[in-house]
Design an enzyme around this catalytic site. Structure first.
Site, PDB file in Angstrom:
ATOM      1  N   ASP A 161      -2.679  -5.251  -0.017  1.00 23.21           N
ATOM      2  CA  ASP A 161      -2.029  -6.475   0.590  1.00 23.21           C
ATOM      3  C   ASP A 161      -2.972  -6.985   1.659  1.00 23.21           C
ATOM      4  O   ASP A 161      -3.612  -7.817   1.744  1.00 23.21           O
ATOM      5  CB  ASP A 161      -0.414  -6.833   0.865  1.00 23.21           C
ATOM      6  CG  ASP A 161      -0.034  -5.019   1.756  1.00 23.21           C
ATOM      7  OD1 ASP A 161      -0.722  -4.341   1.909  1.00 23.21           O
ATOM      8  OD2 ASP A 161       1.002  -5.070   1.937  1.00 23.21           O
ATOM      9  N   GLN A 218       0.761  -1.089   0.103  1.00 22.14           N
ATOM     10  CA  GLN A 218      -0.427  -0.014  -0.160  1.00 22.14           C
ATOM     11  C   GLN A 218       1.287   1.124  -0.356  1.00 22.14           C
ATOM     12  O   GLN A 218       2.065   1.199   0.598  1.00 22.14           O
ATOM     13  CB  GLN A 218      -0.539  -0.068   1.128  1.00 22.14           C
ATOM     14  CG  GLN A 218      -2.054  -1.055   1.405  1.00 22.14           C
ATOM     15  CD  GLN A 218      -2.546  -0.267   2.305  1.00 22.14           C
ATOM     16  OE1 GLN A 218      -2.993  -1.191   2.640  1.00 22.14           O
ATOM     17  NE2 GLN A 218      -3.541   0.215   2.057  1.00 22.14           N
ATOM     18  N   HIS A 219       0.174   2.144  -0.510  1.00 25.88           N
ATOM     19  CA  HIS A 219       0.998   3.870   0.060  1.00 25.88           C
ATOM     20  C   HIS A 219       1.935   4.325  -0.965  1.00 25.88           C
ATOM     21  O   HIS A 219       1.581   5.466  -1.037  1.00 25.88           O
ATOM     22  CB  HIS A 219       1.098   4.059   0.961  1.00 25.88           C
ATOM     23  CG  HIS A 219       0.638   3.644   2.107  1.00 25.88           C
ATOM     24  ND1 HIS A 219      -1.335   4.230   2.764  1.00 25.88           N
ATOM     25  CD2 HIS A 219       0.880   2.286   3.264  1.00 25.88           C
ATOM     26  CE1 HIS A 219      -1.501   2.949   3.910  1.00 25.88           C
ATOM     27  NE2 HIS A 219      -0.582   2.831   4.447  1.00 25.88           N
TER      28      HIS A 219
END
Length: 495
Positions: free
Chosen positions: A248, A85-86
């Protein structure tokens, strides 16, 4: 082989990419593959990756998985992608990547995040406006950082994508995002499921960022079909459908069957996560709880601790122990490690919220300073962080009969018992430890089916619990663990 329906699940993480082939008729994983990534590390907590490595690893892991499964890639009906992520991936007008991807574990943008948080009115303002408190790992501060540090790159931005969005773009040529992964950008409202365009205009009044946003799609919608050239490159059926995919944690939720209330997933990886499905966006007043959207149509309140197997690994390395010797020492020491406490905040910590903390050992005496107590203290200390997070989730109304454990730490029976005792809840592992890749494959089958309500049935068939791993709390252990946990809370309170 009409009695098989084959799907490819991909999990592109920080350390590497995993691939697995799932047959949704039997619910069996037929083969797996993996390939590593390396990190670009620099001063001030810089953590970046070259996106080409992801594409190479994707290809390598897929070829391995197909070979291991002994199946023809032309039989693959769909692909699902789980991504870390991110992370920020920037593309120009031609679709070329402008610079290495800045990752979730990058802390170089902490000053930018502080300024954006102040602009939003602090933690309370951020919670009210977005439903989450933006943190340095989130995508939004990476955009401000790029504008200030790399203005010439910033001028050329045509697309802003997350890692899994970028892989979907490579597969299909389409720029889109789904709600789960988008929740972790910091410019997305988790309650209304819309981009916060005003926040991007605050970073850049020209409107460039707004124009570069991907289109948002529902979790059960496919992105499209795989491009013919990529299908050939991967050795996959050119008619294969590419699922919406997700972050994820969102894919790990699907891969552990955590798609309705009552289940809690706990991941014991290099970082630790605890999350549960919610049908409504009940945003916790606690800034540590991230009320992300799920990639199955609901919400996924989540807490993340920065220190888990990285901390136990550091102690193992220090004492030069292999995993079995380490576990044997953990068992030797009593609950509470004879008064030795470790606050394992080697990377700072997110839960409890202590970004600038360091690790410490407390309560040492001439009699209790033993290898066994050190080993026990690090396992207890990291698990207490997860208990702290679980308490925050429970305070927000989440209930669970059992905890589904995934990640490297879950393979240890010793650690499973410690988790059961500290959480006072039965724990069980899923048979498939690669929960995110499995979730991606299940989501691909869901998108392929076109049945919006068919996910539960797929999870029922494909997510298998391992009865041998079931571990129940022991009443006497629970009481002793609670005492040790209270001691941990007192130590944390002094920070």
């Amino acid at each position: 082989m009409a009695n098989q329906q084959l799907f490819l699940g991909i999990d592109c993480g920080t350390q590497g990419t995993k691939a697995l082939i799932l047959d949704t008729i039997s619910g069996q994983v037929l083969g797996q593959g993996a390939a590593a990534h390396s990190m670009i590390s620099g001063a001030n907590g810089r953590r970046e990756q070259d996106t080409q490595q992801w594409l190479d690893a994707f290809t390598q892991a897929t070829h391995q998985a197909l070979a291991a499964a002994g199946v023809d890639g032309q039989a693959i009906l769909g692909i699902g992608v789980s991504g870390q992520q991110h992370g920020l991936v920037l593309l120009d007008e031609q679709g070329q990547v402008l610079r290495p991807a800045k990752l979730w574990c990058d802390t170089e943008t902490t000053p930018e995040n502080d300024r954006l948080l102040a602009h939003l009115g602090g933690e309370d303002g951020s919670l009210e406006r977005l439903g989450v408190v933006i943190a340095p790992g989130y995508t939004v501060s990476k955009l401000l950082w790029t504008r200030e540090q790399h203005p010439q790159v910033f001028e050329r931005i045509a697309r802003i994508l997350l890692p899994h969005d970028f892989l979907n773009y490579w597969l299909t040529g389409r720029h889109c995002s789904e709600y789960g992964d988008a929740s972790g950008t910091g410019y997305f409202n988790v309650r209304t499921r819309q981009w916060d365009v005003q926040l991007l205009q605050h970073i850049d009044p020209s409107g460039r960022l707004q124009a570069a946003l991907p289109e948002l799609i529902e979790a059960h919608r496919p992105v499209g079909r795989i491009l013919p050239a990529i299908a050939e490159h991967l050795g996959i059926n050119p008619k294969a459908v590419v699922a919406s995919g997700g972050g994820d944690n969102m894919m790990g939720a699907i891969g552990t069957g955590n798609i309705q209330p009552g289940v809690i997933t706990m991941s014991l990886g290099s970082s630790g996560t605890v999350y549960a499905y919610a049908a409504e966006p009940v945003v916790s007043p606690q800034p540590s709880v991230a009320t992300f959207c799920s990639s199955s149509g609901g919400w996924l309140p989540l807490i993340c601790t920065m220190n888990l197997t990285n901390a136990t690994g550091a102690v193992r390395e220090l004492l030069d122990l292999d995993i079995d010797a380490f576990n044997a020492l953990v068992v030797q020491a009593p609950i509470g490690a004879e008064g030795v406490s470790m606050l394992p905040f080697l990377n700072g910590e997110r839960v409890p919220a202590l970004p600038h903390a360091t690790g410490s050992l407390l309560g040492l005496t001439t009699t209790n300073l033993t290898r066994a107590n050190l080993c026990r203290a690090v396992v207890e200390g990291t698990t207490f962080g997860l208990r702290y997070g679980l308490d925050l989730l429970r305070a927000n109304g989440l209930q669970a009969q059992s905890i589904r454990l995934i990640g490297g730490g879950s393979k240890s029976p010793v650690w499973r018992q410690i988790v059961a005792d500290i959480m006072d809840t039965t724990v069980i592992c899923t048979e498939q430890s690669e929960a995110a890749a499995l979730g991606a494959a299940i989501q691909a089958a869901w998108c392929h089916s076109g049945q919006q309500d068919g996910l539960a049935e797929l999870c029922e068939r494909c997510v298998k619990l391992d009865p041998a791993s079931e571990t129940r709390p022991v009443a006497a252990h629970v009481a002793a663990s609670q005492q040790a946990y209270e001691r941990y809370r007192q130590h944390v309170a002094t920070l």
